[in-house]
Design a protein around this motif. Structure first.
Motif, PDB file in Angstrom:
ATOM      1  N   GLU A 137       0.844  -1.184   0.000  1.00 49.30           N
ATOM      2  CA  GLU A 137       0.000   0.000   0.000  1.00 49.30           C
ATOM      3  C   GLU A 137       0.879   1.233   0.000  1.00 49.30           C
ATOM      4  OE1 GLU A 137      -3.872   1.792   2.379  1.00 49.30           O
ATOM      5  OE2 GLU A 137      -2.647   0.253   3.351  1.00 49.30           O
ATOM      6  N   THR A 138       0.443   2.240  -0.738  1.00 46.36           N
ATOM      7  CA  THR A 138       1.122   3.534  -0.769  1.00 46.36           C
ATOM      8  C   THR A 138       0.072   4.609  -0.478  1.00 46.36           C
ATOM      9  OG1 THR A 138       0.702   3.804  -3.131  1.00 46.36           O
ATOM     10  CG2 THR A 138       2.792   2.720  -2.507  1.00 46.36           C
ATOM     11  N   GLU A 139       0.495   5.838  -0.562  1.00 49.32           N
ATOM     12  CA  GLU A 139      -0.435   6.941  -0.307  1.00 49.32           C
ATOM     13  C   GLU A 139      -1.630   6.922  -1.255  1.00 49.32           C
ATOM     14  OE1 GLU A 139      -0.515  11.851  -0.243  1.00 49.32           O
ATOM     15  OE2 GLU A 139       1.382  10.815  -0.644  1.00 49.32           O
ATOM     16  N   HIS A 140      -1.387   6.569  -2.530  1.00 50.77           N
ATOM     17  CA  HIS A 140      -2.433   6.672  -3.545  1.00 50.77           C
ATOM     18  C   HIS A 140      -2.897   5.340  -4.139  1.00 50.77           C
ATOM     19  CE1 HIS A 140      -2.000  11.011  -3.604  1.00 50.77           C
ATOM     20  NE2 HIS A 140      -0.703  10.882  -3.808  1.00 50.77           N
ATOM     21  N   SER A 141      -2.286   4.229  -3.731  1.00 51.12           N
ATOM     22  CA  SER A 141      -2.578   2.953  -4.383  1.00 51.12           C
ATOM     23  C   SER A 141      -2.600   1.807  -3.382  1.00 51.12           C
ATOM     24  CB  SER A 141      -1.526   2.656  -5.457  1.00 51.12           C
ATOM     25  OG  SER A 141      -1.409   3.728  -6.371  1.00 51.12           O
ATOM     26  N   LEU A 142      -3.246   0.714  -3.779  1.00 53.77           N
ATOM     27  CA  LEU A 142      -3.366  -0.461  -2.927  1.00 53.77           C
ATOM     28  C   LEU A 142      -3.212  -1.709  -3.797  1.00 53.77           C
ATOM     29  CD1 LEU A 142      -4.211  -1.741  -0.159  1.00 53.77           C
ATOM     30  CD2 LEU A 142      -6.580  -1.547  -0.957  1.00 53.77           C
ATOM     31  N   ALA A 143      -2.456  -2.687  -3.289  1.00 62.94           N
ATOM     32  CA  ALA A 143      -2.294  -3.971  -3.978  1.00 62.94           C
ATOM     33  C   ALA A 143      -2.757  -5.074  -3.035  1.00 62.94           C
ATOM     34  CB  ALA A 143      -0.842  -4.179  -4.376  1.00 62.94           C
ATOM     35  N   PHE A 144      -3.520  -6.026  -3.572  1.00 62.89           N
ATOM     36  CA  PHE A 144      -4.021  -7.127  -2.753  1.00 62.89           C
ATOM     37  C   PHE A 144      -4.257  -8.355  -3.627  1.00 62.89           C
ATOM     38  CE2 PHE A 144      -7.422  -4.270  -4.011  1.00 62.89           C
ATOM     39  CZ  PHE A 144      -8.410  -5.099  -4.527  1.00 62.89           C
ATOM     40  N   HIS A 145      -4.303  -9.522  -2.982  1.00 61.36           N
ATOM     41  CA  HIS A 145      -4.523 -10.775  -3.701  1.00 61.36           C
ATOM     42  C   HIS A 145      -5.957 -10.859  -4.210  1.00 61.36           C
ATOM     43  CE1 HIS A 145      -0.688 -12.694  -2.844  1.00 61.36           C
ATOM     44  NE2 HIS A 145      -0.760 -12.157  -1.640  1.00 61.36           N
ATOM     45  N   ASP A 146      -6.104 -11.359  -5.432  1.00 63.77           N
ATOM     46  CA  ASP A 146      -7.431 -11.589  -5.994  1.00 63.77           C
ATOM     47  C   ASP A 146      -8.109 -12.720  -5.215  1.00 63.77           C
ATOM     48  OD1 ASP A 146      -9.491 -12.788  -7.920  1.00 63.77           O
ATOM     49  OD2 ASP A 146      -8.807 -11.042  -9.051  1.00 63.77           O
ATOM     50  N   ILE A 147      -9.388 -12.580  -4.930  1.00 70.57           N
ATOM     51  CA  ILE A 147     -10.091 -13.611  -4.151  1.00 70.57           C
ATOM     52  C   ILE A 147     -10.399 -14.852  -4.981  1.00 70.57           C
ATOM     53  CG2 ILE A 147     -11.077 -11.991  -2.486  1.00 70.57           C
ATOM     54  CD1 ILE A 147     -13.762 -12.297  -4.000  1.00 70.57           C
ATOM     55  N   ASN A 148     -10.261 -14.750  -6.301  1.00 69.35           N
ATOM     56  CA  ASN A 148     -10.493 -15.882  -7.193  1.00 69.35           C
ATOM     57  C   ASN A 148      -9.298 -15.979  -8.144  1.00 69.35           C
ATOM     58  OD1 ASN A 148     -11.798 -18.027  -8.462  1.00 69.35           O
ATOM     59  ND2 ASN A 148     -12.869 -16.665  -9.880  1.00 69.35           N
ATOM     60  N   PRO A 149      -8.125 -16.383  -7.626  1.00 67.62           N
ATOM     61  CA  PRO A 149      -6.907 -16.336  -8.439  1.00 67.62           C
ATOM     62  C   PRO A 149      -6.966 -17.256  -9.658  1.00 67.62           C
ATOM     63  CG  PRO A 149      -6.501 -17.518  -6.396  1.00 67.62           C
ATOM     64  CD  PRO A 149      -7.879 -16.937  -6.291  1.00 67.62           C
TER      65      PRO A 149
END
Length: 125
Positions: free
Chosen positions: A30-42
């Protein structure tokens, strides 16, 4: 169901709720302007979503309305997530589905990062 990326931003979409902390995610970075996360249905061993935190429906919307700081932040986070997850050495795919014909299902700009296995042809026929 694919969405019309020319419509106004809908702040009730799932990614807006994740950004606001109303829904959980398995955060990667996570940054100030963005978010990365795992897909719930990879769909691959590595399947991570990167989203801007701002209310942008599509790449067109983001590129026209986001600040330079948001654009740089988002672009750098996509690269960092790929590097940090070992994708660069073996290769990976970035995918942003935009609008109806592109198959966009959530009306919030997001980039998929796929890796960890051979990914096959770019488009199925």
């Amino acid at each position: 169901m694919p969405i019309d990326a020319t419509q106004p931003y809908d702040d009730s979409n799932i990614f807006a709720k994740i950004v606001r902390g109303e829904l959980p995610c398995t955060k990667v970075d996570e940054t100030e302007h963005s978010l990365a996360f795992h897909d719930i249905n990879p769909l691959a061993p590595i399947h991570i979503l990167v989203i801007p935190k701002g209310p942008y429906v599509s790449w067109d919307d983001f590129s026209a309305k986001a600040t330079e700081a948001e654009i740089v932040d988002f672009t750098r986070l996509v690269g960092k997530v790929a590097r940090d997850n070992g994708c660069v050495e073996q290769g990976y795919r970035m995918l942003a589905n935009i609008g109806k014909r592109g198959g966009q299902e959530v009306p919030h700009l997001h980039v998929h990062i796929f890796g960890g296995q051979p990914l096959g042809p770019m488009l199925a026929r």
